[in-house]
Every structure is written in C-alpha cells, then in structure tokens.
Scaffold this motif. Structure first.
Motif, mmCIF file in Angstrom:
data_model
loop_
_atom_site.group_PDB
_atom_site.id
_atom_site.type_symbol
_atom_site.label_atom_id
_atom_site.label_comp_id
_atom_site.label_asym_id
_atom_site.label_seq_id
_atom_site.Cartn_x
_atom_site.Cartn_y
_atom_site.Cartn_z
ATOM 1 N N ALA A 263 25.601 47.736 36.306
ATOM 2 C CA ALA A 263 25.808 46.594 37.203
ATOM 3 C C ALA A 263 26.983 46.766 38.151
ATOM 4 O O ALA A 263 27.110 46.021 39.123
ATOM 5 N N MET A 264 27.831 47.734 37.923
ATOM 6 C CA MET A 264 29.041 47.889 38.726
ATOM 7 C C MET A 264 28.744 48.125 40.198
ATOM 8 O O MET A 264 29.534 47.742 41.066
ATOM 9 N N ALA A 265 27.599 48.747 40.520
ATOM 10 C CA ALA A 265 27.296 49.061 41.920
ATOM 11 C C ALA A 265 25.928 48.529 42.345
ATOM 12 O O ALA A 265 25.380 48.972 43.355
ATOM 13 N N ASN A 266 25.356 47.585 41.592
ATOM 14 C CA ASN A 266 24.092 46.933 41.943
ATOM 15 C C ASN A 266 22.971 47.932 42.252
ATOM 16 O O ASN A 266 22.192 47.757 43.184
ATOM 17 N N GLY A 267 22.902 48.988 41.453
ATOM 18 C CA GLY A 267 21.791 49.924 41.590
ATOM 19 C C GLY A 267 22.155 51.291 42.117
ATOM 20 O O GLY A 267 21.379 52.238 41.959
ATOM 21 N N TYR A 268 23.305 51.425 42.735
ATOM 22 C CA TYR A 268 23.738 52.739 43.198
ATOM 23 C C TYR A 268 24.282 53.523 41.999
ATOM 24 O O TYR A 268 24.936 52.949 41.125
ATOM 25 N N PRO A 269 24.043 54.830 41.939
ATOM 26 C CA PRO A 269 24.351 55.587 40.723
ATOM 27 C C PRO A 269 25.842 55.836 40.533
ATOM 28 O O PRO A 269 26.473 56.532 41.340
ATOM 29 N N ILE A 270 26.383 55.259 39.463
ATOM 30 C CA ILE A 270 27.802 55.442 39.181
ATOM 31 C C ILE A 270 28.064 55.218 37.696
ATOM 32 O O ILE A 270 27.385 54.429 37.033
ATOM 33 N N GLY A 271 29.032 55.933 37.180
ATOM 34 C CA GLY A 271 29.558 55.700 35.849
ATOM 35 C C GLY A 271 31.059 55.815 35.925
ATOM 36 O O GLY A 271 31.603 56.522 36.790
ATOM 37 N N ALA A 272 31.754 55.135 35.031
ATOM 38 C CA ALA A 272 33.209 55.159 35.047
ATOM 39 C C ALA A 272 33.734 55.283 33.628
ATOM 40 O O ALA A 272 33.185 54.702 32.699
ATOM 41 N N VAL A 273 34.794 56.058 33.481
ATOM 42 C CA VAL A 273 35.568 56.100 32.244
ATOM 43 C C VAL A 273 36.951 55.571 32.586
ATOM 44 O O VAL A 273 37.581 56.034 33.551
ATOM 45 N N THR A 274 37.428 54.610 31.804
ATOM 46 C CA THR A 274 38.723 54.022 32.089
ATOM 47 C C THR A 274 39.444 53.744 30.784
ATOM 48 O O THR A 274 38.814 53.589 29.736
ATOM 49 N N GLY A 275 40.773 53.701 30.838
ATOM 50 C CA GLY A 275 41.506 53.425 29.611
ATOM 51 C C GLY A 275 42.956 53.838 29.687
ATOM 52 O O GLY A 275 43.535 53.970 30.771
ATOM 53 N N LYS A 276 43.538 54.047 28.516
ATOM 54 C CA LYS A 276 44.961 54.352 28.413
ATOM 55 C C LYS A 276 45.293 55.649 29.148
ATOM 56 O O LYS A 276 44.596 56.649 29.016
ATOM 57 N N ALA A 277 46.401 55.612 29.854
ATOM 58 C CA ALA A 277 46.761 56.742 30.704
ATOM 59 C C ALA A 277 46.993 58.022 29.916
ATOM 60 O O ALA A 277 46.609 59.115 30.360
ATOM 61 N N ASP A 278 47.601 57.918 28.722
ATOM 62 C CA ASP A 278 47.908 59.149 27.992
ATOM 63 C C ASP A 278 46.644 59.860 27.536
ATOM 64 O O ASP A 278 46.618 61.102 27.456
ATOM 65 N N ILE A 279 45.569 59.105 27.269
ATOM 66 C CA ILE A 279 44.299 59.730 26.900
ATOM 67 C C ILE A 279 43.585 60.233 28.156
ATOM 68 O O ILE A 279 43.075 61.357 28.190
ATOM 69 N N MET A 280 43.564 59.407 29.180
ATOM 70 C CA MET A 280 42.883 59.787 30.418
ATOM 71 C C MET A 280 43.485 61.040 31.038
ATOM 72 O O MET A 280 42.778 61.842 31.659
ATOM 73 N N LYS A 281 44.790 61.256 30.864
ATOM 74 C CA LYS A 281 45.450 62.419 31.466
ATOM 75 C C LYS A 281 45.001 63.746 30.875
ATOM 76 O O LYS A 281 45.327 64.805 31.425
ATOM 77 N N GLU A 282 44.222 63.696 29.789
ATOM 78 C CA GLU A 282 43.606 64.920 29.293
ATOM 79 C C GLU A 282 42.686 65.524 30.354
ATOM 80 O O GLU A 282 42.400 66.723 30.348
ATOM 81 N N GLY A 283 42.227 64.665 31.265
ATOM 82 C CA GLY A 283 41.357 65.133 32.337
ATOM 83 C C GLY A 283 42.072 65.851 33.461
ATOM 84 O O GLY A 283 41.433 66.365 34.390
ATOM 85 N N GLU A 284 43.414 65.928 33.407
ATOM 86 C CA GLU A 284 44.166 66.644 34.441
ATOM 87 C C GLU A 284 43.949 68.148 34.347
ATOM 88 O O GLU A 284 43.692 68.820 35.352
ATOM 89 N N SER A 285 44.066 68.684 33.130
ATOM 90 C CA SER A 285 43.946 70.136 32.987
ATOM 91 C C SER A 285 43.291 70.560 31.686
ATOM 92 O O SER A 285 42.622 71.593 31.636
ATOM 93 N N ASN A 286 43.428 69.775 30.630
ATOM 94 C CA ASN A 286 42.881 70.176 29.329
ATOM 95 C C ASN A 286 41.369 70.030 29.253
ATOM 96 O O ASN A 286 40.710 70.765 28.519
ATOM 97 N N VAL A 287 40.835 69.063 29.970
ATOM 98 C CA VAL A 287 39.389 68.798 29.969
ATOM 99 C C VAL A 287 38.858 69.026 31.377
ATOM 100 O O VAL A 287 39.382 68.453 32.341
ATOM 101 N N PHE A 288 37.824 69.833 31.497
ATOM 102 C CA PHE A 288 37.238 70.118 32.814
ATOM 103 C C PHE A 288 36.169 69.078 33.120
ATOM 104 O O PHE A 288 35.193 68.925 32.385
ATOM 105 N N ILE A 289 36.356 68.344 34.216
ATOM 106 C CA ILE A 289 35.409 67.312 34.659
ATOM 107 C C ILE A 289 35.169 67.539 36.142
ATOM 108 O O ILE A 289 36.057 67.307 36.964
ATOM 109 N N SER A 290 33.984 67.999 36.500
ATOM 110 C CA SER A 290 33.731 68.321 37.900
ATOM 111 C C SER A 290 32.232 68.317 38.168
ATOM 112 O O SER A 290 31.445 68.716 37.317
#
Length: 421
Positions: A263-290
């Motif tokens: 429902a976040m974009a009324n039908g346009y394709p999107i997903g989001a991950v959100t939360g605590k900064a210290d966990i999310m920062k794993e996505g800076e270099s330790n976890v590859f997301i691309s």
C-alpha cells in the motif's frame, strides 16, 4: 435461486494460449485453482477506483485490491500524474540515485515508530530477505524463527521445489499467539538465533485473520530482548493500511526492524526495510544490497504522493469507518444465516471463511458462496483475505452486503439450514 454463470469465454481462451507460453499460464497465487475454477476471470483489462473489468467486459467491485497494494484506488490520477511528470520531465533510471530516496526515508522516520534508517527495494520478498540478512550480519547468528508468509525467496517459501535443504534448514516456524511455541525454539537455539520475524496481525493462508491476544506482541518483544535476537515485523500487508505507522503504531509495540511495501505506493513496485540505525548500518559494507532497479525513482515518487494523500485526506480513518460498517453488517448476516461461515479481521482487512467439518462439506459451501459472489460481480477470494480501499463507495459496500445476503440465502436453501428470524 442460483445466479447465471458469467460469460468468460475470452478469459478462458487467453488462458489456453497462455499455458503454451507461460509456465502454468499465469504465475503463483493468480492461477485459477486459487479461486473457483471455471467461475472466476483469469485476465483483467482495466480498473478505475474500487472497480476492475475483465477482458470479457464484466465489471467487478474489487476487494482483493491487487492483493493489497491498491490502498487509494485503481488509476489514482494524482499519483499517476506525479509518476508521468517524473518520466517526462526528469527521468527515473540512472547510474546514480535521485534525491527522492532521501525524501522517502525522511518520511518513514517521521511516521513509523521503529524507523531511524531505511533502504528501498522492489518487492516485499526483497524486503524480508534483506531484513534477515541484516539481522544475521548484526548478530553473527544463523537461526531464524518465523511466523507469517514472508515471500517466495529460498529461506521462507513454502513450496520447496528447486531449493536445497541447506538454504532453509536454519529457519523454524512458530505459532501465532503462542509465546510458548516461540520460547521453546529460542531455548533450543539459545545462542544462535539471529531474528524473529512475524506478521503483527496474523493472516494465515485460507484461515481466519487473528488479532494479537493481549500481551502477545509485547511478549514476543521481551523474548527477543532476553535472547538477544532481532525482532522484525513483517508489515508488508499492514503497513500504510492499519495506520500510517503500521501495526506497530496501532498495537503499540516497536520492533527492531520492519518491512513495508504494497500500500505504500498504491500499486507501484516498492519494498522498504526500516529500523534501528545500528542494525541498518550493516548495509553500509558488511551486507551487499544492490540491484539495477532498486534506485529507480518512479516508485519513490508514487510512494511520496500516496503518503501525502493518505495524510491529507485522512484516508486510513475513512477506510476504518467503511470497514467497520461492512464487517458489522456482514457479521449480522452470518448470524442470521448460520451456514458455518465467519468474518474475521479488522476493518481495513477482512476475510469470510467457513469452519471445517469432518465431512469436508465446508469446501463445497465455500465454493458455492464465492461462486455466487463472483456471479454477482463481487470480487473476493476464497483463500485470501480482502481489503477496503479509499475509492470503495457506500453504494459499493451496500451492494456487496446485499450480494452476500443473497449468496447466504442460496446456501441456506441448498444445504437445508434455517435462517434465524
């Protein structure tokens, strides 16, 4: 009296063509056996507001809402114009990211209790899988306790064809509203549980929707804190529908991470991950997301405009009001015509199911009920809960309530039940 069958000749002919071109004709949950085969259309042609039209020209009041993304309505002009403007005047697919990503992340921080940092992907399955990867990296642990759907990726998909066991052997299921079942798993894997992922509102396939019992979500959070594991709320369906801040805001329990989409974009394709900064920062270099398409800005623009409309028009409050009226009226009818059906859920998300019996007659009743509804041009799914969208009118709701009563009368006569006067 049984209602006349719909003319679906073009839909069935197109499906025969599709089976030679696409595995199964159409993919996954949209295949005919997930409805009532022979009674439901297989291809839609267009939609507007709270209605859709199939390729045979039959128009339906649509309560499946594309399995959840359609929170406003089909072809919502303001959202579509924002996207068209982006295409024509700015562009959307570049080697570098456009600034709309930051704007959307700021908005999530404003609305969602757990949000401190966010990242964006294309689908709900992308989001849940990314959240699990972040949690495993952050904790250095492997095991995952799950309760809910969570998507089609290797670690969680129910159909295991083509997936080596080693890719899901560290994932364990627990029962919704059962703290005991979760704690037993956490005790068994006391030093190696990376994450607990759960849909805060229970919506199992083909079964009644369950709200959390008093203290359940709070108990899940306490267990995660005690066992030093990351709590993830799967809000793909509840996000931007139960409330602007999701089910976590509505139920007052804040997870470590949460995933959103639909429902976040009324039908346009999107997903989001959100939360605590210290966990999310794993996505800076330790976890590859691309991905080539994760930064495409059309869905960001659509999401920003959709959220703007949700806030400005008080959309969620309106949906709750409509849904409360609908659920109350349907509940009254199910008591009047005791055919073994029940309505469950909350006003924005409801489900009419049939209680199981030893002889399996409930299956026939379910097929008959949903056959009568689709023939009356009401599009609800026998195995998946429905939704209320903003553009469903009071006339739509009243017609649907009347169609449900007529369908229940049909069942009452066919299966020799007596109405409660």
């Amino acid at each position: 009296m049984e209602t006349k069958k719909l003319n679906l000749k073009k839909s069935f002919a197109e499906f025969e063509k599709g089976k030679a071109l696409i595995p199964g004709g159409v993919l996954g949950i949209r295949r005919p056996y997930n409805f009532v085969p022979g009674e439901f259309p297989i291809y839609f042609d267009e939609g507007k507001g709270g209605r859709v039209k199939d390729i045979d020209g039959n128009e339906y009041i649509d309560y499946l809402c594309a399995y959840g993304p359609t929170i406003l309505g089909n072809r919502e002009e303001e959202v579509d114009l924002a996207v068209i403007n982006q295409i024509q005047n700015k562009g959307f697919c570049f080697s570098l990211t456009q600034r709309y990503q930051n704007q959307l992340a700021e908005k999530l921080n404003e609305l969602i209790p757990c949000a401190e940092m966010s990242l964006f992907v294309c689908t709900g399955s992308d989001a849940t899988t990314t959240a699990i990867r972040l949690a495993r990296s952050y904790t250095g642990k492997n095991k995952v306790m799950r309760c809910g759907y969570h998507g089609w990726h290797d670690w969680c998909v129910e159909v295991k064809g083509g997936i080596p066991k080693k890719l899901y052997e560290d994932v364990y299921e627990f029962k919704y509203n059962s703290l005991e079942s979760l704690e037993l798993l956490l005790q068994e894997h006391i030093n190696d549980t990376a994450a607990v992922i759960i849909t805060p509102l229970g919506h199992p396939l083909a079964a009644p929707i369950e709200e959390p019992e008093k203290g359940f979500l709070e108990g899940v959070k306490k267990l995660c804190e005690h066992y030093h594991t990351v709590l993830i709320f799967d809000e793909i369906r509840t996000g931007f529908r139960v409330s602007l801040g999701g089910a976590q805001e509505y139920y007052g329990v804040t997870p470590d991470l949460a995933v959103f989409g639909k429902a976040m974009a009324n039908g346009y394709p999107i997903g989001a991950v959100t939360g605590k900064a210290d966990i999310m920062k794993e996505g800076e270099s330790n976890v590859f997301i691309s991905s080539t398409f994760f930064p495409n800005s059309l869905s960001y623009v659509a999401a920003l405009k959709t959220i703007e409309i949700l806030e400005r028009e008080k959309v969620i409050e309106a949906i709750w009001k409509k849904g409360a009226h609908f659920n109350e009226q349907v509940g009254n009818l199910l008591r009047k015509y005791p055919v073994g059906a029940r309505i469950s859920g909350i006003p924005p998300m409801m489900f009419i199911t049939f209680d199981k019996d030893n002889d399996g007659i409930y299956k026939a009743k379910r097929n008959d009920f949903y056959t009568e509804l689709i023939r009356r041009k009401v599009f609800l799914q026998p195995y998946h809960h429905g939704y209320i969208c903003y553009r469903h009118t009071q006339q739509d709701l009243d017609y649907t309530i009347s169609a449900i009563e007529e369908s229940l009368i049909y069942l009452t006569k066919k299966y020799e039940y007596k109405a409660v006067l």
